[in-house]
Design a protein around this motif. Structure first.
Motif, mmCIF file in Angstrom:
data_model
loop_
_atom_site.group_PDB
_atom_site.id
_atom_site.type_symbol
_atom_site.label_atom_id
_atom_site.label_comp_id
_atom_site.label_asym_id
_atom_site.label_seq_id
_atom_site.Cartn_x
_atom_site.Cartn_y
_atom_site.Cartn_z
ATOM 1 N N ASN A 1 2.854 -6.052 -6.217
ATOM 2 C CA ASN A 1 1.610 -6.695 -5.802
ATOM 3 C C ASN A 1 1.746 -7.165 -4.360
ATOM 4 O OD1 ASN A 1 2.753 -9.510 -5.870
ATOM 5 N ND2 ASN A 1 2.900 -9.040 -8.066
ATOM 6 N N VAL A 2 0.640 -7.607 -3.797
ATOM 7 C CA VAL A 2 0.630 -8.002 -2.385
ATOM 8 C C VAL A 2 1.501 -9.241 -2.149
ATOM 9 C CG1 VAL A 2 -0.825 -8.783 -0.477
ATOM 10 C CG2 VAL A 2 -1.625 -6.969 -1.989
ATOM 11 N N LEU A 3 1.530 -10.159 -3.109
ATOM 12 C CA LEU A 3 2.340 -11.366 -2.935
ATOM 13 C C LEU A 3 3.824 -11.033 -2.792
ATOM 14 C CD1 LEU A 3 0.666 -13.858 -5.453
ATOM 15 C CD2 LEU A 3 0.504 -13.843 -2.954
ATOM 16 N N GLU A 4 4.289 -10.070 -3.593
ATOM 17 C CA GLU A 4 5.684 -9.654 -3.455
ATOM 18 C C GLU A 4 5.908 -8.947 -2.123
ATOM 19 O OE1 GLU A 4 6.621 -7.365 -6.868
ATOM 20 O OE2 GLU A 4 6.698 -9.082 -8.226
ATOM 21 N N GLY A 5 4.886 -8.231 -1.661
ATOM 22 C CA GLY A 5 4.978 -7.600 -0.349
ATOM 23 C C GLY A 5 5.070 -8.639 0.763
ATOM 24 N N ILE B 1 13.530 -3.699 -1.851
ATOM 25 C CA ILE B 1 13.901 -2.678 -0.866
ATOM 26 C C ILE B 1 12.886 -1.537 -0.919
ATOM 27 C CG2 ILE B 1 15.717 -1.074 -0.131
ATOM 28 C CD1 ILE B 1 17.693 -2.844 -1.674
ATOM 29 N N PRO B 2 12.327 -1.123 0.239
ATOM 30 C CA PRO B 2 11.397 0.015 0.233
ATOM 31 C C PRO B 2 12.110 1.308 -0.144
ATOM 32 C CG PRO B 2 11.923 -0.647 2.481
ATOM 33 C CD PRO B 2 12.505 -1.692 1.586
ATOM 34 N N VAL B 3 11.423 2.183 -0.871
ATOM 35 C CA VAL B 3 12.029 3.437 -1.326
ATOM 36 C C VAL B 3 11.342 4.661 -0.742
ATOM 37 C CG1 VAL B 3 12.878 2.426 -3.467
ATOM 38 C CG2 VAL B 3 10.577 3.424 -3.412
ATOM 39 N N THR B 4 10.118 4.498 -0.216
ATOM 40 C CA THR B 4 9.398 5.644 0.347
ATOM 41 C C THR B 4 9.724 5.781 1.823
ATOM 42 O OG1 THR B 4 7.456 4.337 0.964
ATOM 43 C CG2 THR B 4 7.516 5.221 -1.273
ATOM 44 N N GLY B 5 9.433 6.945 2.376
ATOM 45 C CA GLY B 5 9.678 7.185 3.796
ATOM 46 C C GLY B 5 8.866 6.254 4.687
ATOM 47 N N TRP B 6 7.555 6.128 4.386
ATOM 48 C CA TRP B 6 6.707 5.231 5.162
ATOM 49 C C TRP B 6 7.146 3.774 4.993
ATOM 50 C CZ3 TRP B 6 3.996 6.662 9.065
ATOM 51 C CH2 TRP B 6 3.439 7.941 9.119
ATOM 52 N N MET C 1 0.825 -1.212 0.000
ATOM 53 C CA MET C 1 0.000 0.000 0.000
ATOM 54 C C MET C 1 0.856 1.258 0.000
ATOM 55 S SD MET C 1 -2.961 -1.216 2.688
ATOM 56 C CE MET C 1 -3.619 0.450 2.870
ATOM 57 N N VAL C 2 1.947 1.248 0.779
ATOM 58 C CA VAL C 2 2.773 2.460 0.870
ATOM 59 C C VAL C 2 3.780 2.568 -0.270
ATOM 60 C CG1 VAL C 2 2.505 2.570 3.374
ATOM 61 C CG2 VAL C 2 4.465 1.373 2.401
ATOM 62 N N GLU C 3 4.050 1.457 -0.957
ATOM 63 C CA GLU C 3 5.054 1.467 -2.010
ATOM 64 C C GLU C 3 4.469 1.415 -3.420
ATOM 65 O OE1 GLU C 3 8.751 1.214 -1.668
ATOM 66 O OE2 GLU C 3 8.132 2.122 0.232
ATOM 67 N N VAL C 4 3.160 1.135 -3.537
ATOM 68 C CA VAL C 4 2.551 0.947 -4.847
ATOM 69 C C VAL C 4 2.728 2.193 -5.712
ATOM 70 C CG1 VAL C 4 0.271 1.733 -4.054
ATOM 71 C CG2 VAL C 4 0.447 0.238 -6.071
ATOM 72 N N GLY C 5 3.123 1.972 -6.952
ATOM 73 C CA GLY C 5 3.317 3.076 -7.896
ATOM 74 C C GLY C 5 4.669 3.743 -7.791
ATOM 75 N N GLN C 6 5.438 3.472 -6.733
ATOM 76 C CA GLN C 6 6.733 4.128 -6.550
ATOM 77 C C GLN C 6 7.890 3.124 -6.459
ATOM 78 O OE1 GLN C 6 6.676 7.596 -3.783
ATOM 79 N NE2 GLN C 6 4.610 6.893 -3.247
ATOM 80 N N ASN C 7 7.545 1.859 -6.388
ATOM 81 C CA ASN C 7 8.580 0.826 -6.237
ATOM 82 C C ASN C 7 8.308 -0.282 -7.244
ATOM 83 O OD1 ASN C 7 10.381 -1.169 -5.387
ATOM 84 N ND2 ASN C 7 10.106 -0.698 -3.210
#
Length: 278
Positions: free
Chosen positions: A182-186, A203-208, A171-177
């Motif tokens: 998708n949820v399975l990769e999450g 690897i997460p890229v957003t602050g959240w 949810m926090v990374e969609v569209g930016q990572n």
């Protein structure tokens, strides 16, 4: 050994028990044979060894195959309940220790060499035969059985947490990572992070996302600590339990954790055998 024992009973005492000199020597010899045969099976997979050494390894394998076949047949012959032994965990392992070489006799031809090599590599299962002789392993097995409910609940929590955390990360990374699309990769990322493996392929890229990843990494230490603590506590309770416990097990259910003066099994209620006097 009592003089009136039959040949089968004498073999059972030697092959299945290690609380006598003959059984102890038999166990030591088998352990050495297992270790040597496993080393040989491992070395044989090295492609750079010379043909002469490879021939020696193959001759050695036939030697060990005959010895382990004899041992397996002796165990079947001397077992009190033969079918129970054959279908038991160690019975199956003993069979797997000799089966690959016999399979190789019936698979011929250059196109099948890879299959033969894969079957022969199954000889590594011989290392599990050593479990016959590690009496302390019974303490660990007993602790794991006693902890299975707690560990199951813990693993269920981890599975739920992985799904929730994976969904949140998506949810926090969609569209930016482009690594978590998708949820399975999450969920995959959550499992890898919770178990402290950290492959680094997502690897997460957003602050959240980084904030959530930090929480998950801290939580990951608990994934290691909790089950370890559960099993350790159970092992400690068995190693440090009072010395006035029965040495013999209940003949009905097999439980052996009773006070010395107990008359009945606390688990099934069956009458307990008289404790042996030292």
């Amino acid at each position: 050994m009592p003089r009136n024992q039959t040949l089968r009973e004498k073999l059972y005492t030697v092959v299945f028990r290690s609380d006598n000199p003959a059984g102890n020597r038999f166990d030591i010899v088998v352990i050495y044979l297992i270790v040597i045969s496993v080393i040989m099976a491992t070395v044989e997979t090295v492609g750079s060894i010379s043909p002469k050494i490879r021939e020696l390894l193959r001759a050695g394998e036939w030697f060990f195959m005959i010895l382990f076949t004899i041992e397996y047949l002796l165990r079947i012959y001397s077992a009190k309940d033969r079918w129970k032994y054959i279908t038991s965990f160690f019975g199956i392992i003993d069979l797997l220790a000799v089966l690959p070489s016999y399979i190789g006799l019936f698979i011929q031809g250059g196109q099948n060499l890879l299959i033969v090599r894969l079957f022969r590599l199954m000889r590594i299962f011989r290392i599990f035969e050593m479990g016959h002789f590690v009496r302390e392993g019974a303490i660990v097995a007993s602790a794991l059985r006693a902890s299975r409910v707690k560990i199951t609940v813990f693993l269920s929590f981890i599975a739920i947490a992985s799904m929730v955390l994976g969904a949140l990360m998506y949810m926090v990374e969609v569209g930016q990572n482009d690594q978590i699309t998708n949820v399975l990769e999450g969920i995959y990322w959550a499992i890898v992070t919770l178990t402290t493996v950290g492959y680094g392929d997502a690897i997460p890229v957003t602050g959240w996302g980084k904030f959530l990843a930090s929480l998950v990494m801290i939580l990951g230490y608990g994934v290691i600590a909790v089950p370890t603590g559960i099993v350790t506590a159970e092992i400690s309770s068995r190693v440090l339990r009072p010395s006035n416990r029965l040495k013999t097990k209940c003949i009905n259910c097999g439980d052996g954790d009773h006070l010395f003066d107990s008359g009945f099994c606390h688990k099934c209620g069956h009458a307990l055998p008289e404790p042996k006097k030292s």
